[in-house]
Structure formats: C-alpha cells, structure tokens
Scaffold this motif. Structure first.
Motif, PDB file in Angstrom:
ATOM      1  N   VAL A  42      10.120  35.547  -4.952  1.00  0.00           N
ATOM      2  CA  VAL A  42      10.164  35.729  -6.401  1.00  0.00           C
ATOM      3  C   VAL A  42       9.548  34.492  -7.063  1.00  0.00           C
ATOM      4  CG1 VAL A  42      11.699  36.050  -8.380  1.00  0.00           C
ATOM      5  CG2 VAL A  42      12.226  37.141  -6.202  1.00  0.00           C
ATOM      6  N   LYS A  43       8.706  34.713  -8.062  1.00  0.00           N
ATOM      7  CA  LYS A  43       8.014  33.595  -8.719  1.00  0.00           C
ATOM      8  C   LYS A  43       8.982  32.562  -9.298  1.00  0.00           C
ATOM      9  CE  LYS A  43       3.499  35.030 -10.372  1.00  0.00           C
ATOM     10  NZ  LYS A  43       2.696  35.282 -11.582  1.00  0.00           N
ATOM     11  N   ALA A  44      10.118  33.010  -9.766  1.00  0.00           N
ATOM     12  CA  ALA A  44      11.078  32.089 -10.396  1.00  0.00           C
ATOM     13  C   ALA A  44      11.662  31.090  -9.409  1.00  0.00           C
ATOM     14  CB  ALA A  44      12.199  32.882 -11.058  1.00  0.00           C
ATOM     15  N   THR A  45      11.561  31.364  -8.111  1.00  0.00           N
ATOM     16  CA  THR A  45      12.115  30.436  -7.118  1.00  0.00           C
ATOM     17  C   THR A  45      11.105  29.407  -6.643  1.00  0.00           C
ATOM     18  OG1 THR A  45      11.586  31.895  -5.257  1.00  0.00           O
ATOM     19  CG2 THR A  45      13.742  32.182  -6.311  1.00  0.00           C
ATOM     20  N   ILE A  46       9.907  29.418  -7.194  1.00  0.00           N
ATOM     21  CA  ILE A  46       8.901  28.417  -6.815  1.00  0.00           C
ATOM     22  C   ILE A  46       9.248  27.103  -7.502  1.00  0.00           C
ATOM     23  CG2 ILE A  46       6.478  27.773  -6.969  1.00  0.00           C
ATOM     24  CD1 ILE A  46       5.789  30.724  -6.694  1.00  0.00           C
ATOM     25  N   ALA A  47       9.363  26.046  -6.715  1.00  0.00           N
ATOM     26  CA  ALA A  47       9.768  24.743  -7.242  1.00  0.00           C
ATOM     27  C   ALA A  47       8.582  23.806  -7.464  1.00  0.00           C
ATOM     28  CB  ALA A  47      10.759  24.075  -6.296  1.00  0.00           C
ATOM     29  N   GLU A  48       7.467  24.045  -6.755  1.00  0.00           N
ATOM     30  CA  GLU A  48       6.314  23.158  -6.879  1.00  0.00           C
ATOM     31  C   GLU A  48       5.056  23.926  -6.513  1.00  0.00           C
ATOM     32  OE1 GLU A  48       4.689  19.015  -4.868  1.00  0.00           O
ATOM     33  OE2 GLU A  48       6.781  19.575  -4.629  1.00  0.00           O
ATOM     34  N   VAL A  49       3.978  23.667  -7.239  1.00  0.00           N
ATOM     35  CA  VAL A  49       2.692  24.301  -6.967  1.00  0.00           C
ATOM     36  C   VAL A  49       1.652  23.200  -6.837  1.00  0.00           C
ATOM     37  CG1 VAL A  49       0.927  25.878  -7.824  1.00  0.00           C
ATOM     38  CG2 VAL A  49       3.329  26.326  -8.332  1.00  0.00           C
ATOM     39  N   THR A  50       0.899  23.231  -5.744  1.00  0.00           N
ATOM     40  CA  THR A  50      -0.205  22.287  -5.574  1.00  0.00           C
ATOM     41  C   THR A  50      -1.472  23.067  -5.309  1.00  0.00           C
ATOM     42  OG1 THR A  50       0.249  22.052  -3.216  1.00  0.00           O
ATOM     43  CG2 THR A  50       1.251  20.442  -4.671  1.00  0.00           C
ATOM     44  N   SER A  51      -2.571  22.576  -5.830  1.00  0.00           N
ATOM     45  CA  SER A  51      -3.840  23.264  -5.632  1.00  0.00           C
ATOM     46  C   SER A  51      -4.370  22.950  -4.242  1.00  0.00           C
ATOM     47  CB  SER A  51      -4.840  22.856  -6.704  1.00  0.00           C
ATOM     48  OG  SER A  51      -5.068  21.475  -6.664  1.00  0.00           O
ATOM     49  N   PRO A  52      -5.204  23.823  -3.669  1.00  0.00           N
ATOM     50  CA  PRO A  52      -5.667  23.613  -2.294  1.00  0.00           C
ATOM     51  C   PRO A  52      -6.618  22.438  -2.130  1.00  0.00           C
ATOM     52  CG  PRO A  52      -6.759  25.505  -3.263  1.00  0.00           C
ATOM     53  CD  PRO A  52      -5.709  25.057  -4.235  1.00  0.00           C
ATOM     54  N   ASN A  53      -7.250  21.971  -3.211  1.00  0.00           N
ATOM     55  CA  ASN A  53      -8.211  20.865  -3.075  1.00  0.00           C
ATOM     56  C   ASN A  53      -7.559  19.492  -3.203  1.00  0.00           C
ATOM     57  OD1 ASN A  53      -7.615  20.964  -5.756  1.00  0.00           O
ATOM     58  ND2 ASN A  53      -9.708  21.305  -6.451  1.00  0.00           N
ATOM     59  N   SER A  54      -6.253  19.425  -3.359  1.00  0.00           N
ATOM     60  CA  SER A  54      -5.586  18.126  -3.439  1.00  0.00           C
ATOM     61  C   SER A  54      -5.440  17.539  -2.030  1.00  0.00           C
ATOM     62  CB  SER A  54      -4.203  18.261  -4.087  1.00  0.00           C
ATOM     63  OG  SER A  54      -3.378  19.069  -3.296  1.00  0.00           O
TER      64      SER A  54
END
Length: 112
Positions: free
Chosen positions: A95-107
C-alpha cells in the motif's frame, strides 16, 4: 483563649490588578508553546508534506523502503498500491501509505 480567630481579608489589591497579573503569569506558558511550535511542529509538518509528495510521485524504477523495513524497487504503480521487487523474481504488493522513503534510481550509495 490563647489563639485569636483569623478572618479572611478582602482581595482588594488582587481585584484591581487582576487582568494584568494574570496576563503576566500566562506569558511564559504562551512563550513555551510558540517556541515548541517553531522547533517541533512546523518542521515535522514540512517533512510529512515532502514525504506525501514523494509517495504520490513514485514511479517505476524508484527504490523504496516500507514502514516494515522492506527495501525494494518499484515495478508497477497503481492508484493506492505499488508492486515492489524485493529479490530476483520476487514481487510483493504494498500500500502506498506504508512507504516510508523514496529514492530515485540515479542516486549514488554513500560509500561509493
């Protein structure tokens, strides 16, 4: 009798300066609340807005961390559900609401 009776005195002085004295005694509490708001509440609200914007903008290929600690790469995005690949050919729906952190693939990782 050895003890004389005690009578209550009128609060004439307190009634005259009651408004100003109560304001002065309330001022430190108000000051503490203002400092607490600017140091604790406001930064937390801005962090939550940034996280909500990042979760809303999640796309295929992004690396995510869930609230349960699962790390994976997004393979499919729906309205409220994201499919995350956690190992080779192992995909889970989150579920999207349980995502705590998002990082982009180019980092880049920290130790490279």
């Amino acid at each position: 009798m050895f003890i004389s009776p005690a009578y209550a005195q009128t609060a004439g002085g307190a009634a005259e300066a009651g408004g100003f004295a109560s304001l002065i005694s309330f001022a430190p509490l108000l000051l503490i609340f203002i400092v607490f708001y600017f140091l604790m509440i406001r930064p937390q609200q801005s962090r939550m807005k940034a996280l909500q914007a990042a979760v809303a903008a999640v796309k295929k290929g992004d690396s995510v961390v869930t609230a349960g600690g699962i790390i994976g790469r997004v393979t499919k995005v729906e309205d409220t559900i994201v499919e995350v690949e956690i190992a080779l050919n192992t995909r889970i729906r989150v579920v999207k609401a349980t995502i705590a952190e998002v990082t982009s693939p180019n980092s880049k990782p920290a130790n490279d």
